[in-house]
Design an enzyme around this catalytic site. Sequence first.
Site, PDB file in Angstrom:
ATOM      1  N   HIS A 258       0.836  -1.220   0.000  1.00  0.00           N
ATOM      2  CA  HIS A 258       0.000   0.000   0.000  1.00  0.00           C
ATOM      3  C   HIS A 258       0.876   1.280   0.000  1.00  0.00           C
ATOM      4  O   HIS A 258       0.781   2.110  -0.884  1.00  0.00           O
ATOM      5  CB  HIS A 258      -0.871   0.055   1.261  1.00  0.00           C
ATOM      6  CG  HIS A 258      -1.827  -1.078   1.424  1.00  0.00           C
ATOM      7  ND1 HIS A 258      -3.008  -1.193   0.715  1.00  0.00           N
ATOM      8  CD2 HIS A 258      -1.800  -2.137   2.270  1.00  0.00           C
ATOM      9  CE1 HIS A 258      -3.665  -2.273   1.106  1.00  0.00           C
ATOM     10  NE2 HIS A 258      -2.967  -2.866   2.043  1.00  0.00           N
TER      11      HIS A 258
HETATM   12  O1  RIB Z   1      -4.979   0.488   4.366  1.00  0.00           O
HETATM   13  C1  RIB Z   1      -3.581   0.442   4.261  1.00  0.00           C
HETATM   14  C2  RIB Z   1      -2.949   1.512   5.086  1.00  0.00           C
HETATM   15  O2  RIB Z   1      -3.248   1.299   6.454  1.00  0.00           O
HETATM   16  C3  RIB Z   1      -1.405   1.506   5.007  1.00  0.00           C
HETATM   17  O3  RIB Z   1      -0.927   2.813   5.155  1.00  0.00           O
HETATM   18  C4  RIB Z   1      -0.994   0.676   6.179  1.00  0.00           C
HETATM   19  O4  RIB Z   1       0.298   1.037   6.683  1.00  0.00           O
HETATM   20  C5  RIB Z   1      -2.044   1.057   7.182  1.00  0.00           C
HETATM   21  O5  RIB Z   1      -1.620   2.269   7.794  1.00  0.00           O
END
Ligand code: RIB
Length: 338
Positions: A258
Amino acid sequence: MVAGKKSEPSVRYALIDCDPGVDDALALAMGFASPFFRYAAVTTVHGNVSARLAYRNARRVVSFLRGHLESSIPDVPVYPGASLALDGSRLNRSESRMIHGPEGMGAMFDKKRRLPRLGRGSSKPAWEVLVGHALKRGSQLTIITLGPLTNLALALRHAPEVFSRVKRIVVMGGAARMPGNVTPAAEFNIYCDPLAAKEVFSSGLPITMVGLDVTRRALLSVDEFKGGGSFRAALRDLIRVYARFAKKRRRAENITLHDPLALAVAMKPDLVETASCRVDVDASQGIARGMTVVDLRENKESRVKNPVDVALDLDVKGFLAFFISHLREYRGWDVDEE
Ligand code: RIB
Ligand code: CA
Protein backbone atom coordinates in the site's frame (compact mmCIF):
# COMPACT_ATOMS: atom_id res chain seq x y z
CA MET A 1 9.74 28.77 10.45
CA VAL A 2 12.08 25.92 9.64
CA ALA A 3 15.73 26.87 10.02
CA GLY A 4 18.16 25.63 7.44
CA LYS A 5 19.56 26.24 3.98
CA LYS A 6 17.69 28.23 1.34
CA SER A 7 15.90 25.98 -1.17
CA GLU A 8 18.05 25.14 -4.20
CA PRO A 9 15.73 25.73 -7.18
CA SER A 10 16.28 22.35 -8.84
CA VAL A 11 15.79 20.21 -5.72
CA ARG A 12 12.59 18.22 -5.25
CA TYR A 13 11.83 18.11 -1.51
CA ALA A 14 9.59 15.49 0.06
CA LEU A 15 8.06 15.13 3.49
CA ILE A 16 6.69 11.72 4.46
CA ASP A 17 3.99 11.47 7.13
CA CYS A 18 3.64 7.87 8.30
CA ASP A 19 2.55 5.38 10.95
CA PRO A 20 5.28 2.68 10.71
CA GLY A 21 4.01 -0.01 10.24
CA VAL A 22 5.58 -2.61 7.97
CA ASP A 23 4.57 -1.16 4.61
CA ASP A 24 5.48 2.35 5.78
CA ALA A 25 8.99 1.04 6.49
CA LEU A 26 9.13 -0.56 3.02
CA ALA A 27 8.09 2.78 1.50
CA LEU A 28 10.91 4.60 3.34
CA ALA A 29 13.35 1.92 2.14
CA MET A 30 12.27 2.44 -1.46
CA GLY A 31 12.32 6.23 -1.26
CA PHE A 32 15.67 6.64 0.48
CA ALA A 33 17.37 4.48 -2.16
CA SER A 34 16.59 7.08 -4.84
CA PRO A 35 18.03 10.58 -5.41
CA PHE A 36 14.65 11.65 -6.82
CA PHE A 37 13.62 13.46 -3.61
CA ARG A 38 15.61 15.19 -0.91
CA TYR A 39 13.77 14.14 2.26
CA ALA A 40 13.17 17.26 4.35
CA ALA A 41 11.53 15.35 7.18
CA VAL A 42 9.63 12.29 8.29
CA THR A 43 6.66 13.01 10.54
CA THR A 44 4.81 10.31 12.42
CA VAL A 45 1.20 9.78 13.45
CA HIS A 46 -1.05 7.34 15.34
CA GLY A 47 -2.42 4.53 13.19
CA ASN A 48 -0.93 1.05 12.85
CA VAL A 49 0.67 1.65 16.25
CA SER A 50 0.52 4.37 18.91
CA ALA A 51 2.02 7.76 18.07
CA ARG A 52 4.86 7.02 20.51
CA LEU A 53 5.74 3.73 18.79
CA ALA A 54 5.36 5.25 15.31
CA TYR A 55 7.88 7.94 16.29
CA ARG A 56 10.35 5.42 17.73
CA ASN A 57 9.94 3.00 14.81
CA ALA A 58 10.50 5.75 12.22
CA ARG A 59 13.72 6.86 13.94
CA ARG A 60 14.98 3.29 14.01
CA VAL A 61 14.05 2.65 10.37
CA VAL A 62 15.76 5.85 9.17
CA SER A 63 18.89 4.93 11.10
CA PHE A 64 18.81 1.33 9.84
CA LEU A 65 18.36 2.35 6.20
CA ARG A 66 21.16 4.92 6.32
CA GLY A 67 23.49 2.23 7.64
CA HIS A 68 22.87 0.06 4.57
CA LEU A 69 23.08 2.66 1.82
CA GLU A 70 26.28 3.18 -0.17
CA SER A 71 25.32 6.72 -1.13
CA SER A 72 24.50 7.77 2.42
CA ILE A 73 21.54 10.08 2.73
CA PRO A 74 21.49 12.91 5.27
CA ASP A 75 20.17 12.05 8.71
CA VAL A 76 16.53 12.80 7.93
CA PRO A 77 14.93 14.32 11.03
CA VAL A 78 11.88 12.53 12.46
CA TYR A 79 9.13 14.36 14.32
CA PRO A 80 6.38 13.13 16.65
CA GLY A 81 2.77 13.66 15.64
CA ALA A 82 -0.81 13.34 16.73
CA SER A 83 -1.77 10.51 19.02
CA LEU A 84 -5.54 10.82 18.61
CA ALA A 85 -7.97 11.47 15.77
CA LEU A 86 -9.45 14.97 15.52
CA ASP A 87 -12.72 13.74 17.02
CA GLY A 88 -10.84 12.18 19.92
CA SER A 89 -11.82 8.63 18.94
CA ARG A 90 -9.50 5.78 19.87
CA LEU A 91 -8.87 2.81 17.62
CA ASN A 92 -8.85 -0.81 18.76
CA ARG A 93 -5.46 -1.97 17.47
CA SER A 94 -5.85 -5.70 17.95
CA GLU A 95 -5.98 -6.36 14.19
CA SER A 96 -3.11 -3.94 13.49
CA ARG A 97 -0.97 -5.94 15.92
CA MET A 98 -1.79 -9.12 13.98
CA ILE A 99 -0.79 -7.41 10.72
CA HIS A 100 2.27 -5.41 11.76
CA GLY A 101 3.34 -7.21 14.93
CA PRO A 102 3.02 -6.02 18.55
CA GLU A 103 5.45 -3.14 18.04
CA GLY A 104 4.61 -2.48 14.40
CA MET A 105 7.88 -3.67 12.85
CA GLY A 106 7.24 -7.41 12.52
CA ALA A 107 10.31 -9.17 13.87
CA MET A 108 12.80 -6.70 12.39
CA PHE A 109 13.90 -5.15 15.66
CA ASP A 110 13.48 -8.15 17.87
CA LYS A 111 15.95 -8.77 20.69
CA LYS A 112 18.30 -11.07 18.83
CA ARG A 113 19.08 -8.47 16.19
CA ARG A 114 21.32 -5.52 17.03
CA LEU A 115 18.97 -2.54 17.33
CA PRO A 116 20.07 0.42 15.19
CA ARG A 117 20.67 3.52 17.27
CA LEU A 118 17.69 5.85 17.24
CA GLY A 119 17.93 8.37 14.39
CA ARG A 120 17.58 12.14 14.79
CA GLY A 121 14.44 13.07 16.71
CA SER A 122 12.86 16.36 17.74
CA SER A 123 10.15 17.55 20.09
CA LYS A 124 8.63 19.85 17.45
CA PRO A 125 5.10 18.61 16.62
CA ALA A 126 4.48 17.22 13.16
CA TRP A 127 1.79 19.73 12.16
CA GLU A 128 4.24 22.59 12.84
CA VAL A 129 6.92 20.91 10.72
CA LEU A 130 4.42 20.47 7.87
CA VAL A 131 3.55 24.19 8.03
CA GLY A 132 7.23 25.18 8.20
CA HIS A 133 8.29 23.15 5.17
CA ALA A 134 5.23 24.15 3.15
CA LEU A 135 6.17 27.78 3.85
CA LYS A 136 9.86 27.31 3.10
CA ARG A 137 9.82 24.80 0.24
CA GLY A 138 6.47 25.73 -1.39
CA SER A 139 6.25 24.53 -4.99
CA GLN A 140 9.31 22.32 -4.50
CA LEU A 141 7.61 20.27 -1.80
CA THR A 142 5.68 17.03 -2.21
CA ILE A 143 3.91 15.70 0.87
CA ILE A 144 3.27 11.95 0.97
CA THR A 145 0.92 10.70 3.67
CA LEU A 146 1.04 6.99 4.55
CA GLY A 147 -1.15 7.00 7.66
CA PRO A 148 -4.19 8.78 9.08
CA LEU A 149 -4.43 12.44 7.98
CA THR A 150 -4.54 13.97 11.44
CA ASN A 151 -1.21 15.86 11.21
CA LEU A 152 -1.99 17.31 7.79
CA ALA A 153 -5.50 18.35 8.84
CA LEU A 154 -4.08 20.06 11.96
CA ALA A 155 -1.52 21.88 9.78
CA LEU A 156 -4.27 23.03 7.41
CA ARG A 157 -6.34 24.26 10.35
CA HIS A 158 -3.39 26.30 11.65
CA ALA A 159 -2.22 27.72 8.31
CA PRO A 160 -4.49 26.88 5.35
CA GLU A 161 -2.99 29.57 3.12
CA VAL A 162 0.52 28.15 3.43
CA PHE A 163 -0.25 24.94 1.51
CA SER A 164 -1.62 26.52 -1.67
CA ARG A 165 1.85 26.51 -3.32
CA VAL A 166 2.78 22.91 -2.38
CA LYS A 167 3.52 20.89 -5.53
CA ARG A 168 1.51 17.77 -4.73
CA ILE A 169 0.03 15.86 -1.79
CA VAL A 170 -0.11 12.10 -2.36
CA VAL A 171 -2.41 10.30 0.08
CA MET A 172 -2.38 6.55 0.64
CA GLY A 173 -5.96 5.97 1.65
CA GLY A 174 -9.58 5.45 0.74
CA ALA A 175 -11.33 3.38 -1.91
CA ALA A 176 -13.43 4.47 -4.89
CA ARG A 177 -14.97 1.37 -6.37
CA MET A 178 -14.22 -1.33 -3.85
CA PRO A 179 -14.88 -2.31 -0.25
CA GLY A 180 -12.74 -1.14 2.62
CA ASN A 181 -10.18 -3.20 4.51
CA VAL A 182 -11.03 -2.32 8.08
CA THR A 183 -14.82 -2.29 7.62
CA PRO A 184 -16.87 -3.08 4.49
CA ALA A 185 -16.99 0.69 3.87
CA ALA A 186 -13.67 2.10 5.07
CA GLU A 187 -9.96 1.87 4.34
CA PHE A 188 -7.77 1.92 7.47
CA ASN A 189 -6.04 5.33 7.18
CA ILE A 190 -9.32 7.13 6.54
CA TYR A 191 -11.17 5.09 9.17
CA CYS A 192 -8.64 6.12 11.84
CA ASP A 193 -9.50 9.81 11.34
CA PRO A 194 -12.40 10.43 8.92
CA LEU A 195 -12.86 14.06 9.95
CA ALA A 196 -9.23 14.80 9.11
CA ALA A 197 -9.65 13.09 5.74
CA LYS A 198 -12.86 15.03 5.05
CA GLU A 199 -11.04 18.33 5.69
CA VAL A 200 -8.01 17.36 3.58
CA PHE A 201 -9.97 16.03 0.58
CA SER A 202 -12.21 19.13 0.49
CA SER A 203 -9.27 21.55 0.79
CA GLY A 204 -8.88 22.15 -2.95
CA LEU A 205 -5.15 21.34 -2.74
CA PRO A 206 -3.43 19.29 -5.51
CA ILE A 207 -4.12 15.84 -4.04
CA THR A 208 -3.66 12.38 -5.54
CA MET A 209 -5.59 9.66 -3.72
CA VAL A 210 -3.81 6.28 -3.95
CA GLY A 211 -6.46 3.99 -2.52
CA LEU A 212 -7.32 0.32 -2.37
CA ASP A 213 -8.47 0.38 -6.03
CA VAL A 214 -4.78 0.30 -6.97
CA THR A 215 -2.89 -0.72 -3.81
CA ARG A 216 -4.78 -4.02 -3.56
CA ARG A 217 -3.15 -4.91 -6.90
CA ALA A 218 0.34 -3.97 -5.68
CA LEU A 219 1.13 -7.52 -4.57
CA LEU A 220 4.74 -8.64 -4.18
CA SER A 221 5.62 -12.33 -3.84
CA VAL A 222 7.31 -13.19 -0.55
CA ASP A 223 9.83 -15.12 -2.67
CA GLU A 224 11.41 -11.75 -3.54
CA PHE A 225 12.72 -11.61 0.04
CA LYS A 226 14.36 -15.05 0.01
CA GLY A 227 18.15 -15.41 0.03
CA GLY A 228 20.41 -12.40 -0.35
CA GLY A 229 22.41 -10.77 2.42
CA SER A 230 21.87 -9.14 5.81
CA PHE A 231 19.66 -6.30 4.58
CA ARG A 232 17.28 -8.66 2.81
CA ALA A 233 17.28 -10.89 5.93
CA ALA A 234 16.22 -7.88 8.02
CA LEU A 235 13.37 -7.11 5.58
CA ARG A 236 12.41 -10.80 5.73
CA ASP A 237 12.05 -10.36 9.50
CA LEU A 238 10.11 -7.14 8.92
CA ILE A 239 7.50 -8.75 6.65
CA ARG A 240 7.22 -12.12 8.46
CA VAL A 241 4.10 -11.27 10.50
CA TYR A 242 2.61 -9.19 7.65
CA ALA A 243 3.04 -12.12 5.21
CA ARG A 244 1.64 -14.63 7.71
CA PHE A 245 -1.50 -12.49 8.06
CA ALA A 246 -1.85 -12.29 4.27
CA LYS A 247 -1.54 -16.06 3.98
CA LYS A 248 -4.21 -16.56 6.64
CA ARG A 249 -6.57 -13.83 5.36
CA ARG A 250 -6.07 -14.04 1.59
CA ARG A 251 -4.55 -17.49 1.18
CA ALA A 252 -1.75 -15.77 -0.71
CA GLU A 253 2.06 -15.90 -0.59
CA ASN A 254 2.41 -12.19 -1.27
CA ILE A 255 2.29 -8.87 0.57
CA THR A 256 0.34 -5.73 -0.29
CA LEU A 257 2.55 -2.71 -0.89
CA HIS A 258 0.00 0.00 0.00
CA ASP A 259 2.46 2.67 1.19
CA PRO A 260 5.32 1.97 -1.23
CA LEU A 261 2.86 2.49 -4.09
CA ALA A 262 1.80 5.91 -2.80
CA LEU A 263 5.42 7.06 -2.62
CA ALA A 264 6.16 5.51 -6.02
CA VAL A 265 3.26 7.49 -7.52
CA ALA A 266 4.82 10.67 -6.11
CA MET A 267 8.06 9.75 -7.91
CA LYS A 268 6.53 8.23 -11.08
CA PRO A 269 2.93 9.44 -11.56
CA ASP A 270 2.48 7.48 -14.80
CA LEU A 271 2.36 4.25 -12.79
CA VAL A 272 -1.36 4.95 -12.27
CA GLU A 273 -4.28 6.32 -14.23
CA THR A 274 -6.40 8.84 -12.35
CA ALA A 275 -9.81 10.49 -12.61
CA SER A 276 -10.53 13.97 -11.31
CA CYS A 277 -13.39 13.58 -8.83
CA ARG A 278 -14.91 15.08 -5.77
CA VAL A 279 -14.11 12.96 -2.72
CA ASP A 280 -16.25 13.25 0.38
CA VAL A 281 -15.83 11.27 3.58
CA ASP A 282 -18.39 9.92 6.04
CA ALA A 283 -17.13 11.30 9.37
CA SER A 284 -20.13 10.02 11.33
CA GLN A 285 -20.10 7.31 13.97
CA GLY A 286 -22.34 5.21 11.76
CA ILE A 287 -21.83 2.00 9.80
CA ALA A 288 -20.16 3.84 6.88
CA ARG A 289 -17.70 5.75 9.09
CA GLY A 290 -14.52 6.39 7.13
CA MET A 291 -16.04 5.66 3.74
CA THR A 292 -14.63 7.78 0.89
CA VAL A 293 -17.53 8.72 -1.36
CA VAL A 294 -15.86 9.25 -4.76
CA ASP A 295 -18.10 10.94 -7.37
CA LEU A 296 -17.30 8.95 -10.53
CA ARG A 297 -20.50 10.03 -12.30
CA GLU A 298 -19.91 11.07 -15.90
CA ASN A 299 -22.74 13.57 -16.02
CA LYS A 300 -21.55 15.81 -13.22
CA GLU A 301 -23.99 18.70 -13.02
CA SER A 302 -21.22 21.26 -12.67
CA ARG A 303 -17.43 21.35 -12.74
CA VAL A 304 -16.46 19.64 -9.52
CA LYS A 305 -15.37 22.02 -6.78
CA ASN A 306 -12.07 20.98 -5.17
CA PRO A 307 -11.50 17.79 -7.19
CA VAL A 308 -9.02 15.09 -6.17
CA ASP A 309 -7.00 12.96 -8.63
CA VAL A 310 -8.17 9.45 -7.72
CA ALA A 311 -5.99 6.53 -8.88
CA LEU A 312 -8.14 3.90 -10.57
CA ASP A 313 -5.72 1.80 -12.60
CA LEU A 314 -2.15 0.58 -12.03
CA ASP A 315 0.79 -0.62 -14.11
CA VAL A 316 1.38 -3.54 -11.73
CA LYS A 317 4.49 -4.97 -13.39
CA GLY A 318 5.99 -1.51 -13.81
CA PHE A 319 5.48 -0.71 -10.12
CA LEU A 320 6.85 -3.98 -8.78
CA ALA A 321 9.95 -3.63 -10.96
CA PHE A 322 10.33 -0.03 -9.77
CA PHE A 323 10.08 -1.11 -6.13
CA ILE A 324 12.57 -3.98 -6.32
CA SER A 325 15.05 -1.93 -8.37
CA HIS A 326 15.31 0.48 -5.44
CA LEU A 327 15.84 -2.23 -2.81
CA ARG A 328 18.76 -3.53 -4.88
CA GLU A 329 20.60 -0.28 -4.02
CA TYR A 330 21.11 -1.43 -0.44
CA ARG A 331 24.28 -3.07 0.80
CA GLY A 332 23.23 -6.50 1.89
CA TRP A 333 20.24 -6.85 -0.43
CA ASP A 334 22.40 -9.29 -2.36
CA VAL A 335 24.88 -11.58 -0.62
CA ASP A 336 27.08 -9.57 1.74
CA GLU A 337 30.53 -8.88 0.34
CA GLU A 338 33.29 -10.55 2.35
O1 RIB B 1 -4.98 0.49 4.37
C1 RIB B 1 -3.58 0.44 4.26
C2 RIB B 1 -2.95 1.51 5.09
O2 RIB B 1 -3.25 1.30 6.45
C3 RIB B 1 -1.41 1.51 5.01
O3 RIB B 1 -0.93 2.81 5.16
C4 RIB B 1 -0.99 0.68 6.18
O4 RIB B 1 0.30 1.04 6.68
C5 RIB B 1 -2.04 1.06 7.18
O5 RIB B 1 -1.62 2.27 7.79
CA1 CA C 1 0.77 3.30 6.82
